[in-house]
Write a protein that holds these residues in place. Structure first.
Motif, mmCIF file in Angstrom:
data_model
loop_
_atom_site.group_PDB
_atom_site.id
_atom_site.type_symbol
_atom_site.label_atom_id
_atom_site.label_comp_id
_atom_site.label_asym_id
_atom_site.label_seq_id
_atom_site.Cartn_x
_atom_site.Cartn_y
_atom_site.Cartn_z
ATOM 1 N N ILE A 1 3.095 5.613 2.424
ATOM 2 C CA ILE A 1 4.228 5.627 2.133
ATOM 3 C C ILE A 1 4.378 7.417 1.807
ATOM 4 O O ILE A 1 4.920 8.146 1.819
ATOM 5 C CB ILE A 1 4.949 5.351 1.047
ATOM 6 C CG1 ILE A 1 5.406 3.643 1.782
ATOM 7 C CG2 ILE A 1 7.442 5.429 0.669
ATOM 8 C CD1 ILE A 1 5.598 2.815 0.836
ATOM 9 N N ILE A 2 3.459 8.123 0.842
ATOM 10 C CA ILE A 2 3.208 8.967 -0.353
ATOM 11 C C ILE A 2 2.644 10.179 1.276
ATOM 12 O O ILE A 2 3.521 11.328 1.138
ATOM 13 C CB ILE A 2 2.140 8.975 -1.028
ATOM 14 C CG1 ILE A 2 2.426 8.353 -2.295
ATOM 15 C CG2 ILE A 2 1.401 10.014 -1.600
ATOM 16 C CD1 ILE A 2 1.393 7.608 -3.223
ATOM 17 N N ASP A 3 1.956 9.727 2.468
ATOM 18 C CA ASP A 3 1.872 10.725 2.994
ATOM 19 C C ASP A 3 3.148 11.067 4.190
ATOM 20 O O ASP A 3 3.353 12.498 4.097
ATOM 21 C CB ASP A 3 0.931 10.424 4.296
ATOM 22 C CG ASP A 3 -1.069 9.626 3.642
ATOM 23 O OD1 ASP A 3 -0.649 10.558 2.931
ATOM 24 O OD2 ASP A 3 -0.895 8.978 4.055
ATOM 25 N N THR B 1 6.411 10.957 2.933
ATOM 26 C CA THR B 1 7.674 12.193 1.760
ATOM 27 C C THR B 1 6.631 13.450 1.897
ATOM 28 O O THR B 1 7.470 14.031 2.139
ATOM 29 C CB THR B 1 7.313 11.125 0.069
ATOM 30 O OG1 THR B 1 7.707 9.713 0.120
ATOM 31 C CG2 THR B 1 8.690 11.756 -0.197
ATOM 32 N N PHE B 2 5.294 13.600 1.991
ATOM 33 C CA PHE B 2 4.536 14.762 1.126
ATOM 34 C C PHE B 2 4.353 15.572 3.323
ATOM 35 O O PHE B 2 5.139 16.799 3.311
ATOM 36 C CB PHE B 2 3.363 14.647 1.195
ATOM 37 C CG PHE B 2 3.241 14.644 -0.676
ATOM 38 C CD1 PHE B 2 4.115 15.573 -1.186
ATOM 39 C CD2 PHE B 2 1.996 13.099 -0.666
ATOM 40 C CE1 PHE B 2 3.651 15.099 -2.262
ATOM 41 C CE2 PHE B 2 1.665 13.189 -2.049
ATOM 42 C CZ PHE B 2 2.984 13.837 -2.750
ATOM 43 N N ASN B 3 4.525 14.313 3.910
ATOM 44 C CA ASN B 3 4.695 15.748 5.551
ATOM 45 C C ASN B 3 6.254 15.886 5.318
ATOM 46 O O ASN B 3 6.892 16.670 6.482
ATOM 47 C CB ASN B 3 4.377 14.361 6.647
ATOM 48 C CG ASN B 3 3.119 14.461 6.668
ATOM 49 O OD1 ASN B 3 2.085 16.028 6.877
ATOM 50 N ND2 ASN B 3 2.959 13.277 7.194
ATOM 51 N N ASP C 1 1.098 -1.038 0.006
ATOM 52 C CA ASP C 1 0.016 0.747 0.287
ATOM 53 C C ASP C 1 1.053 1.902 -0.125
ATOM 54 O O ASP C 1 1.819 1.436 1.072
ATOM 55 C CB ASP C 1 -0.631 -0.035 1.204
ATOM 56 C CG ASP C 1 -1.985 1.145 0.929
ATOM 57 O OD1 ASP C 1 -1.728 1.865 0.029
ATOM 58 O OD2 ASP C 1 -2.622 1.211 2.134
ATOM 59 N N MET C 2 0.765 1.716 -1.144
ATOM 60 C CA MET C 2 1.706 3.141 -1.301
ATOM 61 C C MET C 2 1.262 4.197 -0.542
ATOM 62 O O MET C 2 1.591 5.234 0.171
ATOM 63 C CB MET C 2 1.792 4.045 -2.271
ATOM 64 C CG MET C 2 2.927 2.296 -3.354
ATOM 65 S SD MET C 2 4.753 2.407 -3.250
ATOM 66 C CE MET C 2 5.057 3.396 -3.513
ATOM 67 N N THR C 3 0.040 4.645 -0.425
ATOM 68 C CA THR C 3 -0.623 5.916 0.430
ATOM 69 C C THR C 3 0.007 6.239 2.195
ATOM 70 O O THR C 3 1.038 7.398 1.831
ATOM 71 C CB THR C 3 -1.539 5.350 1.049
ATOM 72 O OG1 THR C 3 -2.811 4.798 -0.091
ATOM 73 C CG2 THR C 3 -2.586 6.579 1.419
#
Length: 160
Positions: free
Chosen positions: A43-45, A47-49, A39-41
């Motif tokens: 990891i993306i969260d 990264t954006f934070n 689930d990439m969600t």
């Protein structure tokens, strides 16, 4: 007796004399390989934070104000214990590392001079700063209680 782990155990087995069951499952049981999806969600969260954190902290870091001082035959310096006001070439005024207006300078400087008991202010102005802005800064400093002023310069041996 304590239960023990047997690497070759499969299914539900009793591993000791006591009635303790431990279930070992490997795979789906159908013989096919599991399709595990990552689930990439999250990891993306994260990264954006991290990017947002870095951008915000980069905005709050203090960059040193570069002031190109004028040159005079006799150079003047200032002591670090004096209260210092900077004026850059665009006419922006800085006090204690923060950009301020003339009224903010007057209020903050008055408080600082009263707290420290000093009456000397160093005005570190860029050589290309407008004379009118420097004069307004001097007037604001006088209204705040300053009585002596230092204006640091660079030494230039001869002035034509």
């Amino acid at each position: 007796l304590l239960p023990y782990f047997r690497p070759d155990a499969q299914g539900s087995e009793v591993l000791s004399g006591e009635d303790i069951e431990i279930s070992f499952r490997r795979g789906s049981g159908s013989g096919e390989a599991d399709d595990t999806e990552l689930d990439m969600t999250p990891i993306i969260d994260v990264t954006f934070n991290l990017i947002i954190f870095l951008v915000i902290t980069a905005q709050f870091t203090q960059r040193g104000l570069v002031v190109d001082r004028p040159e005079t035959p006799i150079g003047t310096t200032f002591r670090k214990e004096h209260v210092s006001v900077q004026v850059d070439r665009e006419g922006r005024i800085f006090f204690e590392g923060k950009e301020v207006t003339l009224s903010m300078l007057r209020r903050n400087l008055s408080t600082r001079l009263k707290a420290s008991g000093q009456t000397t202010v160093t005005i570190d102005a860029d050589k290309d700063a407008r004379h009118g802005v420097v004069a307004q800064v001097i007037a604001a400093c006088q209204m705040a209680g300053a009585r002596k002023f230092n204006i640091p310069t660079h030494v230039r041996p001869e002035i034509p």
